[in-house]
Design a protein around this motif. Structure first.
Motif, PDB file in Angstrom:
ATOM      1  N   LEU A  43       0.833  -1.204   0.000  1.00  0.00           N
ATOM      2  CA  LEU A  43       0.000   0.000   0.000  1.00  0.00           C
ATOM      3  C   LEU A  43       0.869   1.256   0.000  1.00  0.00           C
ATOM      4  CD1 LEU A  43      -2.762  -1.108   2.529  1.00  0.00           C
ATOM      5  CD2 LEU A  43      -3.025  -0.794   0.066  1.00  0.00           C
ATOM      6  N   ASN A  44       1.955   1.244   0.743  1.00  0.00           N
ATOM      7  CA  ASN A  44       2.855   2.398   0.738  1.00  0.00           C
ATOM      8  C   ASN A  44       3.511   2.584  -0.622  1.00  0.00           C
ATOM      9  OD1 ASN A  44       2.641   3.563   3.354  1.00  0.00           O
ATOM     10  ND2 ASN A  44       3.848   1.890   4.216  1.00  0.00           N
ATOM     11  N   ALA A  45       3.817   1.480  -1.304  1.00  0.00           N
ATOM     12  CA  ALA A  45       4.427   1.585  -2.630  1.00  0.00           C
ATOM     13  C   ALA A  45       3.441   2.161  -3.643  1.00  0.00           C
ATOM     14  CB  ALA A  45       4.919   0.216  -3.088  1.00  0.00           C
ATOM     15  N   PRO A 320       5.171  -3.661  -7.858  1.00  0.00           N
ATOM     16  CA  PRO A 320       5.470  -2.255  -7.578  1.00  0.00           C
ATOM     17  C   PRO A 320       5.944  -2.023  -6.163  1.00  0.00           C
ATOM     18  CG  PRO A 320       3.323  -2.548  -8.651  1.00  0.00           C
ATOM     19  CD  PRO A 320       3.803  -3.891  -8.234  1.00  0.00           C
ATOM     20  N   ALA A 321       5.731  -2.993  -5.265  1.00  0.00           N
ATOM     21  CA  ALA A 321       6.061  -2.782  -3.874  1.00  0.00           C
ATOM     22  C   ALA A 321       7.540  -2.991  -3.614  1.00  0.00           C
ATOM     23  CB  ALA A 321       5.247  -3.735  -3.001  1.00  0.00           C
ATOM     24  N   MET A 322       8.369  -2.326  -4.389  1.00  0.00           N
ATOM     25  CA  MET A 322       9.804  -2.413  -4.169  1.00  0.00           C
ATOM     26  C   MET A 322      10.176  -1.543  -2.975  1.00  0.00           C
ATOM     27  SD  MET A 322      11.108  -2.216  -8.105  1.00  0.00           S
ATOM     28  CE  MET A 322      12.796  -2.581  -7.656  1.00  0.00           C
ATOM     29  N   VAL A 326      11.960   6.207  -4.330  1.00  0.00           N
ATOM     30  CA  VAL A 326      11.601   7.618  -4.391  1.00  0.00           C
ATOM     31  C   VAL A 326      10.758   7.838  -5.630  1.00  0.00           C
ATOM     32  CG1 VAL A 326      12.483   9.957  -4.488  1.00  0.00           C
ATOM     33  CG2 VAL A 326      13.731   8.224  -3.217  1.00  0.00           C
ATOM     34  N   HIS A 327       9.652   8.553  -5.487  1.00  0.00           N
ATOM     35  CA  HIS A 327       8.732   8.748  -6.598  1.00  0.00           C
ATOM     36  C   HIS A 327       8.964  10.096  -7.284  1.00  0.00           C
ATOM     37  CE1 HIS A 327       6.798   5.813  -3.998  1.00  0.00           C
ATOM     38  NE2 HIS A 327       6.135   5.395  -5.041  1.00  0.00           N
ATOM     39  N   ILE A 328       8.719  10.107  -8.579  1.00  0.00           N
ATOM     40  CA  ILE A 328       8.721  11.354  -9.347  1.00  0.00           C
ATOM     41  C   ILE A 328       7.279  11.736  -9.607  1.00  0.00           C
ATOM     42  CG2 ILE A 328       9.462  12.492 -11.463  1.00  0.00           C
ATOM     43  CD1 ILE A 328      11.563  10.360 -11.775  1.00  0.00           C
TER      44      ILE A 328
END
Length: 422
Positions: A43-45, A320-322, A326-328
């Motif tokens: 969920l955080n990812a 996706p839950a790597m 850091v997200h762009i």
């Protein structure tokens, strides 16, 4: 014949349905905690704005088992917002959950998981996010909408102060995390948390850089537009970076580097082979052998690199839950304007299974009863079984028969689980 065929089909369907059982492990069991932590990380990812969330409690768990081992875990978990932004590379274990007096934000999620290759994998989820209004003290700061104009003016004023302290780099607001107002005797005091990103200021106004290597940081400010304190901490840029779609941003560049390296190695190897074959006329067989071995070795390395790159890309796309990415942000700087907090992703159910149905539909499920255990009764069990016990006693007295042993039903599934924070 048609009736017989329909009967056979219905019988097969009934047999398949009957093979699905429902287990109810304890909410604080290692199995439940493993699934809950996998759900938390996933969920955080998926949460590409706002703050990270930490698991607070497992409220319920059901395991839909099949003879072939294709089990489905359904979890109901409660998450709490932390003070770590999703861009912050700080491990979640080191983040602090916001106390209730600072207007805690809670997320209630239903999550479906399967065990794939021995690892818990999320297949679907449904979340509801809301702020907690409990234990709010008189005079405590209250949250403001993320598009409050006066508070945004305070954010811009505090950022200007920070930029004046930096001679080489100018920053722009990337996202507003939260803004709150506290009223004191001296007047209103604003508190703000926001993310900044390196900006290109050749034109007016400055434009945030949409670059993976652009400097980013997290700022906290307190005061008014005229008199305030601001503190900004830059994030480390030595992290894998993914965009809002959870795709690896530097994967393409990595693949390009691998391909160019492989191509360069191949060309240089071919050139070496040709030159060797031309120069060494007395050892044609040796040259052929060396060139073949070099070509085979090089192609093997190239194949290995390309396979590794392909595996990396497929893994990143499928999972996706790597950890700690850091997200762009490529869309709106504050995608949840109008709200006072950032919501978790509401729904992800690519292949509707029916497990994320409403509670009224779930109440029709029949859960197998665990074998009865003779033990001391707890208050809840006493309340439930008081009437049956009384009936049994009256029947025994009226018939003057031997005493009938009382079987106390113990609820094996202990849910909800313990609260980690509050």
């Amino acid at each position: 014949m048609n009736a017989l065929g329909v009967t056979v089909v219905l019988g097969l369907l009934l047999g398949v349905w009957a093979q699905t059982n429902i287990e109810r492990p304890q909410c604080d069991s290692p199995e439940a905690e493993e699934a809950a932590l996998a759900a938390q990380d996933y969920l955080n990812a998926q949460h590409t704005h706002g703050y990270k969330y930490a698991l607070n409690r497992i409220e319920d768990i059901k395991v839909y088992t099949k003879p072939d081992g294709d089990n489905t875990y359904k979890l109901e978990i409660e998450l709490l917002e932390t003070d770590c932004h999703v861009l912050d590379p700080t491990p979640l274990a080191n983040c602090t959950v916001r106390p209730k007096r600072m207007t805690a934000v809670e997320g209630d999620c239903d999550v479906l998981l399967k065990r794939v290759g021995g690892v818990m994998t999320v297949t679907a989820f449904k979340c509801k996010t809301e702020e907690s209004t409990e234990d709010l003290c008189l005079g405590c700061a209250t949250l403001l909408p993320l598009n409050d104009t006066t508070a945004l003016d305070f954010v811009n004023a505090s950022l200007a102060t920070f930029n004046n302290m930096n001679e080489k780099v100018t920053y722009a607001v990337m996202e507003v995390g939260r803004m709150s107002l506290k009223v004191v005797s001296g007047g209103p005091i604003y508190l703000a948390e926001y993310v900044v990103v390196e900006a290109n200021c050749t034109d007016d106004p400055c434009v945030p850089l949409n670059d993976a290597m652009a400097a980013r940081g997290f700022c906290t400010a307190r005061g008014s537009s005229i008199d305030h304190l601001v503190d900004c901490k830059m994030f480390l840029t030595m992290m894998p970076i993914i965009d809002a779609n959870s795709t690896v941003a530097n994967a393409n560049s990595t693949v390009a580097d691998i391909k160019s390296t492989a191509a360069a190695d191949t060309n240089s190897t071919v050139a070496d082979i040709k030159s060797t074959a031309a120069a060494d006329t007395n050892s044609t067989a040796a040259a052929d052998t060396n060139s073949t071995a070099a070509a085979d070795t090089n192609s093997t390395v190239a194949d290995t690199n390309s396979t590794a790159a392909a595996d990396t890309n497929s893994t990143a796309a499928a999972s996706p839950a790597m950890p700690q990415m850091v997200h762009i942000h490529t869309g709106s700087l504050s995608p949840k304007l109008g709200l006072r907090y950032h919501k978790l992703t509401t729904l992800h159910d690519p292949e509707p299974s029916g497990f994320l149905s409403s509670e009224s539909a779930e109440s029709a499920e029949v859960v197998p009863v665990a074998p009865a255990v003779v033990a001391a009764a707890d208050p809840a069990a006493d309340a439930v079984d008081a009437a049956p016990a009384a009936d049994a006693g009256s029947d025994s007295d009226s018939s003057n028969s031997t005493e009938v042993p009382v079987i106390v039903k113990i609820d094996v599934p202990v849910c909800p689980g313990r609260k980690i924070f509050f």
